[in-house]
Motif scaffolding. Sequence first.
Motif, mmCIF file in Angstrom:
data_model
loop_
_atom_site.group_PDB
_atom_site.id
_atom_site.type_symbol
_atom_site.label_atom_id
_atom_site.label_comp_id
_atom_site.label_asym_id
_atom_site.label_seq_id
_atom_site.Cartn_x
_atom_site.Cartn_y
_atom_site.Cartn_z
ATOM 1 N N LEU A 13 -11.383 -76.348 37.266
ATOM 2 C CA LEU A 13 -12.645 -76.648 36.584
ATOM 3 C C LEU A 13 -13.607 -77.345 37.548
ATOM 4 C CD1 LEU A 13 -11.182 -77.907 33.198
ATOM 5 C CD2 LEU A 13 -12.732 -75.949 33.447
ATOM 6 N N ALA A 14 -13.106 -78.345 38.268
ATOM 7 C CA ALA A 14 -13.954 -79.087 39.209
ATOM 8 C C ALA A 14 -14.429 -78.193 40.356
ATOM 9 C CB ALA A 14 -13.189 -80.294 39.743
ATOM 10 N N GLU A 15 -13.553 -77.346 40.884
ATOM 11 C CA GLU A 15 -13.950 -76.449 41.978
ATOM 12 C C GLU A 15 -15.063 -75.507 41.531
ATOM 13 O OE1 GLU A 15 -10.401 -74.434 43.234
ATOM 14 O OE2 GLU A 15 -9.657 -76.187 44.336
ATOM 15 N N ALA A 47 -11.742 -83.563 30.679
ATOM 16 C CA ALA A 47 -13.118 -84.056 30.552
ATOM 17 C C ALA A 47 -13.473 -84.949 31.732
ATOM 18 C CB ALA A 47 -13.294 -84.802 29.231
ATOM 19 N N ALA A 48 -12.534 -85.776 32.169
ATOM 20 C CA ALA A 48 -12.795 -86.655 33.309
ATOM 21 C C ALA A 48 -13.032 -85.843 34.582
ATOM 22 C CB ALA A 48 -11.626 -87.621 33.501
ATOM 23 N N ALA A 49 -12.255 -84.786 34.787
ATOM 24 C CA ALA A 49 -12.431 -83.945 35.981
ATOM 25 C C ALA A 49 -13.801 -83.259 35.967
ATOM 26 C CB ALA A 49 -11.312 -82.903 36.059
ATOM 27 N N LEU A 59 -19.506 -83.224 37.852
ATOM 28 C CA LEU A 59 -20.943 -83.242 37.539
ATOM 29 C C LEU A 59 -21.621 -84.447 38.184
ATOM 30 C CD1 LEU A 59 -20.847 -82.142 33.800
ATOM 31 C CD2 LEU A 59 -21.776 -80.837 35.725
ATOM 32 N N ARG A 60 -20.961 -85.594 38.172
ATOM 33 C CA ARG A 60 -21.553 -86.779 38.812
ATOM 34 C C ARG A 60 -21.716 -86.564 40.315
ATOM 35 N NH1 ARG A 60 -18.591 -89.438 34.759
ATOM 36 N NH2 ARG A 60 -16.759 -89.624 36.100
ATOM 37 N N ARG A 61 -20.785 -85.844 40.929
ATOM 38 C CA ARG A 61 -20.932 -85.530 42.363
ATOM 39 C C ARG A 61 -22.181 -84.697 42.610
ATOM 40 N NH1 ARG A 61 -15.331 -84.837 42.017
ATOM 41 N NH2 ARG A 61 -15.460 -82.560 41.943
ATOM 42 N N ARG A 62 -22.620 -83.978 41.591
ATOM 43 C CA ARG A 62 -23.842 -83.164 41.704
ATOM 44 C C ARG A 62 -25.092 -83.989 41.391
ATOM 45 N NH1 ARG A 62 -22.984 -77.643 41.601
ATOM 46 N NH2 ARG A 62 -25.031 -77.284 40.671
ATOM 47 N N ALA A 120 -21.693 -83.015 28.609
ATOM 48 C CA ALA A 120 -21.432 -81.667 29.125
ATOM 49 C C ALA A 120 -19.929 -81.449 29.321
ATOM 50 C CB ALA A 120 -22.187 -81.450 30.433
ATOM 51 N N ALA A 121 -19.216 -82.482 29.778
ATOM 52 C CA ALA A 121 -17.774 -82.378 29.991
ATOM 53 C C ALA A 121 -17.044 -82.150 28.666
ATOM 54 C CB ALA A 121 -17.251 -83.640 30.678
ATOM 55 N N GLU A 122 -17.398 -82.904 27.664
ATOM 56 C CA GLU A 122 -16.756 -82.743 26.352
ATOM 57 C C GLU A 122 -17.024 -81.352 25.783
ATOM 58 O OE1 GLU A 122 -14.569 -84.702 24.945
ATOM 59 O OE2 GLU A 122 -14.786 -86.338 26.385
ATOM 60 N N LEU A 123 -18.234 -80.866 25.983
ATOM 61 C CA LEU A 123 -18.574 -79.523 25.525
ATOM 62 C C LEU A 123 -17.735 -78.483 26.265
ATOM 63 C CD1 LEU A 123 -20.666 -78.526 23.453
ATOM 64 C CD2 LEU A 123 -22.188 -78.062 25.360
#
Length: 193
Positions: free
Chosen positions: A66-68, A127-129, A134-137, A147-150
């Motif tokens: 997901l993160a990648e 959700a944390a990943a 997203l925070r890295r962006r 957005a993560a929860e969605l």
Amino acid sequence: MPRWKPDARQRLVVAALGLFAEQGYDDTTVAQIAERAGLTRSTFFRHFADKREILTAGQEALSRLLAEGIDEAPPDASPLTAVAAGLERASGEMTSFNRDLGPLLRAAIDANEELRNREALKSIGMAAAIADALRRRGVAEPTARVAAELGVLAFKLGYTRWADPAHDEDPGELATHTRAAFEELRGAVAGLH
């Protein structure tokens, strides 16, 4: 052409989930899991530290995928577009083995409170990943969390539909189901205004 044969790790997962659903998580031993899989206890411990680890076996890989996908989204992608890219990446790695585990996993989780709690922790980890990616962006915290929860909700909804044993026909790829679920949820959010 040779028929696909599950590897030892997959056999252990299937055996464990079947036993958890049949007799409960607490009443299932490592020896029983190994026996049902046609393997030895030492083989079990080469793949898993304990029976709890079976339930989180794919969580780390799923969160990484997901993160990648989010990291690889175009720089100008909106937070939701980046989450959609993460869902595509993670969903694209799922195979029919993952689909076949759905009903076994659901039955095992439904039968045991500890497993339900672990399932909730898995969702929190996903959700944390997503939020971290997203925070890295540069996405602000509240937006990243929503957005993560969605994204987690879309993945779970898409997976549930994909793995539903009521589907007699070929359910297609998981990505199709997560994409549709994500679009439904995006529409639902837009309707909240």
